[in-house]
Design a protein around this motif. Structure first.
Motif, PDB file in Angstrom:
ATOM      1  N   TYR A  38     -39.189   7.170  28.172  1.00  0.00           N
ATOM      2  CA  TYR A  38     -39.888   7.009  26.891  1.00  0.00           C
ATOM      3  C   TYR A  38     -40.974   8.079  26.735  1.00  0.00           C
ATOM      4  N   GLU A  39     -41.604   8.429  27.842  1.00  0.00           N
ATOM      5  CA  GLU A  39     -42.624   9.477  27.810  1.00  0.00           C
ATOM      6  C   GLU A  39     -42.000  10.822  27.436  1.00  0.00           C
ATOM      7  N   GLU A  40     -40.782  11.068  27.885  1.00  0.00           N
ATOM      8  CA  GLU A  40     -40.093  12.317  27.560  1.00  0.00           C
ATOM      9  C   GLU A  40     -39.811  12.418  26.064  1.00  0.00           C
ATOM     10  N   GLU A  41     -39.460  11.290  25.452  1.00  0.00           N
ATOM     11  CA  GLU A  41     -39.246  11.259  24.001  1.00  0.00           C
ATOM     12  C   GLU A  41     -40.550  11.554  23.271  1.00  0.00           C
ATOM     13  N   PHE A  42     -41.645  11.047  23.796  1.00  0.00           N
ATOM     14  CA  PHE A  42     -42.969  11.329  23.233  1.00  0.00           C
ATOM     15  C   PHE A  42     -43.255  12.830  23.277  1.00  0.00           C
ATOM     16  N   ASN A  43     -42.979  13.456  24.413  1.00  0.00           N
ATOM     17  CA  ASN A  43     -43.229  14.893  24.573  1.00  0.00           C
ATOM     18  C   ASN A  43     -42.394  15.725  23.613  1.00  0.00           C
ATOM     19  N   LYS A  44     -41.169  15.276  23.371  1.00  0.00           N
ATOM     20  CA  LYS A  44     -40.277  15.995  22.457  1.00  0.00           C
ATOM     21  C   LYS A  44     -40.849  15.996  21.041  1.00  0.00           C
ATOM     22  N   GLN A  45     -41.379  14.861  20.614  1.00  0.00           N
ATOM     23  CA  GLN A  45     -41.969  14.758  19.281  1.00  0.00           C
ATOM     24  C   GLN A  45     -43.241  15.597  19.173  1.00  0.00           C
ATOM     25  N   GLN A  46     -43.980  15.695  20.280  1.00  0.00           N
ATOM     26  CA  GLN A  46     -45.203  16.493  20.292  1.00  0.00           C
ATOM     27  C   GLN A  46     -44.921  17.944  19.946  1.00  0.00           C
ATOM     28  N   LYS A  47     -43.865  18.506  20.527  1.00  0.00           N
ATOM     29  CA  LYS A  47     -43.511  19.906  20.276  1.00  0.00           C
ATOM     30  C   LYS A  47     -43.181  20.127  18.809  1.00  0.00           C
ATOM     31  N   SER A  48     -42.425  19.219  18.214  1.00  0.00           N
ATOM     32  CA  SER A  48     -42.054  19.332  16.799  1.00  0.00           C
ATOM     33  C   SER A  48     -43.287  19.218  15.902  1.00  0.00           C
ATOM     34  N   LEU A  49     -44.199  18.312  16.269  1.00  0.00           N
ATOM     35  CA  LEU A  49     -45.417  18.131  15.487  1.00  0.00           C
ATOM     36  C   LEU A  49     -46.272  19.394  15.467  1.00  0.00           C
ATOM     37  N   VAL A  50     -46.386  20.033  16.605  1.00  0.00           N
ATOM     38  CA  VAL A  50     -47.187  21.263  16.703  1.00  0.00           C
ATOM     39  C   VAL A  50     -46.609  22.343  15.788  1.00  0.00           C
ATOM     40  N   GLU A  51     -45.293  22.460  15.754  1.00  0.00           N
ATOM     41  CA  GLU A  51     -44.635  23.451  14.899  1.00  0.00           C
ATOM     42  C   GLU A  51     -44.891  23.163  13.421  1.00  0.00           C
ATOM     43  N   SER A  98     -42.036   5.530  20.610  1.00  0.00           N
ATOM     44  CA  SER A  98     -41.748   5.795  22.027  1.00  0.00           C
ATOM     45  C   SER A  98     -42.867   5.273  22.919  1.00  0.00           C
ATOM     46  N   ILE A  99     -44.108   5.387  22.445  1.00  0.00           N
ATOM     47  CA  ILE A  99     -45.249   4.862  23.203  1.00  0.00           C
ATOM     48  C   ILE A  99     -45.221   3.345  23.242  1.00  0.00           C
ATOM     49  N   GLN A 100     -44.823   2.718  22.140  1.00  0.00           N
ATOM     50  CA  GLN A 100     -44.735   1.251  22.111  1.00  0.00           C
ATOM     51  C   GLN A 100     -43.664   0.754  23.081  1.00  0.00           C
ATOM     52  N   MET A 101     -42.549   1.486  23.178  1.00  0.00           N
ATOM     53  CA  MET A 101     -41.496   1.135  24.134  1.00  0.00           C
ATOM     54  C   MET A 101     -41.993   1.305  25.569  1.00  0.00           C
ATOM     55  N   ALA A 102     -42.770   2.354  25.789  1.00  0.00           N
ATOM     56  CA  ALA A 102     -43.340   2.588  27.124  1.00  0.00           C
ATOM     57  C   ALA A 102     -44.309   1.462  27.493  1.00  0.00           C
ATOM     58  N   LYS A 103     -45.072   0.988  26.498  1.00  0.00           N
ATOM     59  CA  LYS A 103     -46.001  -0.138  26.736  1.00  0.00           C
ATOM     60  C   LYS A 103     -45.239  -1.380  27.196  1.00  0.00           C
ATOM     61  N   LYS A 104     -44.116  -1.650  26.529  1.00  0.00           N
ATOM     62  CA  LYS A 104     -43.308  -2.822  26.895  1.00  0.00           C
ATOM     63  C   LYS A 104     -42.740  -2.649  28.302  1.00  0.00           C
TER      64      LYS A 104
END
Length: 210
Positions: A38-51, A98-104
Motif C-alpha cells: 500500500y505504501e508503494e501505491e502511495f509513492n506512485k501517486q506522489q510522483k504523479s502529483l509532483v509532475e 492507499s494510506i487508509q488501506m495501510a492503516k487497516k
C-alpha cells in the motif's frame, strides 16, 4: 512397533502438519509486506502529483506575467489550470485511499505482534507501529491542508475568469494560498522525517525477521 510404511506415513503427516503452521515471525513479515504494498501505491501517486503541480505552477507564472488586457488568454490558461487541479484531486484521493488501506493493515500487524514470543522482535515491531501511527496522523493533517489549498486555488482560477477582478482581491487570495502552503510545508517536513525513520526501522526489522 510401526511397520516401515506406517513409519513413513507418520513422518509425512508430521511434515505436512509442520508446513501448515507458519512461525509467528513469518506471519508478521507477511503482514508487514502487505502494508508495504500500500505504501508503494502511495509513492506512485506522489510522483504523479509532483509532475502535475509543476505543470500548474508554470501556468500560474504565465498568468501572473500577463496583464488583465490579455483577459482572453488569462481565461484560457485558468481553465487549463482547473483541469490540472481536477487531476490532482483524483491523484490525492488515490494516495489517501492507499494510506487508509495501510492503516487497516496496521491493525493486522498489531495482532501479529501480540502473538510473538520473541520479546526483542516484539519491542522493535511495536516501536515501528508507534512510529507509523504518528506518521499516518501527520498524513491526515497534510491531506486536510492540501484539500484546503486545492479549493483556494480553484477559487483563484475562477477569479481570473472575472474581468472585473481587482488587484486587492487577487492579493488577498494569494495570501490565503501562501498561508495554506506554509502549513503544507510544515506538515510535509514532519511526515518526511517520520518516513525516513520508518524506512530505517523497517529495514532493520525485516533483516531480523528474514
Amino acid at each position: 512397533m510401526l511397520s516401515k510404511k506406517a513409519q513413513l506415513l507418520f513422518v509425512i503427516l508430521l511434515f505436512i502438519a509442520g508446513c501448515s503452521i507458519l512461525p509467528r515471525e513469518q506471519s508478521l513479515l507477511s503482514a508487514l509486506e502487505k502494508l508495504v504494498e500500500y505504501e508503494e501505491e502511495f509513492n506512485k501517486q506522489q510522483k504523479s502529483l509532483v509532475e502535475l503541480e509543476k505543470k500548474e505552477k508554470e501556468i500560474y507564472d504565465r498568468v501572473m506575467s500577463l496583464g488583465m488586457k490579455q483577459f482572453s488568454e488569462i481565461s484560457r490558461l485558468s481553465k487549463e489550470a482547473l483541469k490540472i487541479i481536477e487531476k490532482r484531486e483524483k491523484r490525492i484521493k488515490k494516495e489517501y485511499d492507499s494510506i487508509q488501506m495501510a492503516k487497516k493493515q496496521l491493525e493486522a500487524v498489531k495482532t501479529e505482534i501480540s502473538l510473538l514470543s520473541d520479546q526483542l522482535i516484539k519491542e522493535d515491531a511495536s516501536h515501528l507501529v508507534g512510529l507509523l501511527e504518528k506518521r499516518y496522523m501527520t498524513y491526515d493533517e497534510l491531506y486536510n491542508y492540501y484539500q484546503q489549498a486545492l479549493q483556494l486555488e480553484i477559487d483563484l482560477y475562477r477569479m481570473f475568469q472575472n474581468e472585473q477582478l481587482t488587484l486587492e482581491q487577487l492579493e488577498q487570495q494569494v495570501v490565503k494560498i501562501n498561508s495554506a502552503y506554509h502549513q503544507i510545508k510544515k506538515a510535509n517536513e514532519q511526515f518526511n522525517r517520520y518516513t525516513v525513520q520508518y524506512n530505517e526501522e523497517k529495514k532493520a526489522l525485516f533483516e531480523k525477521l528474514k
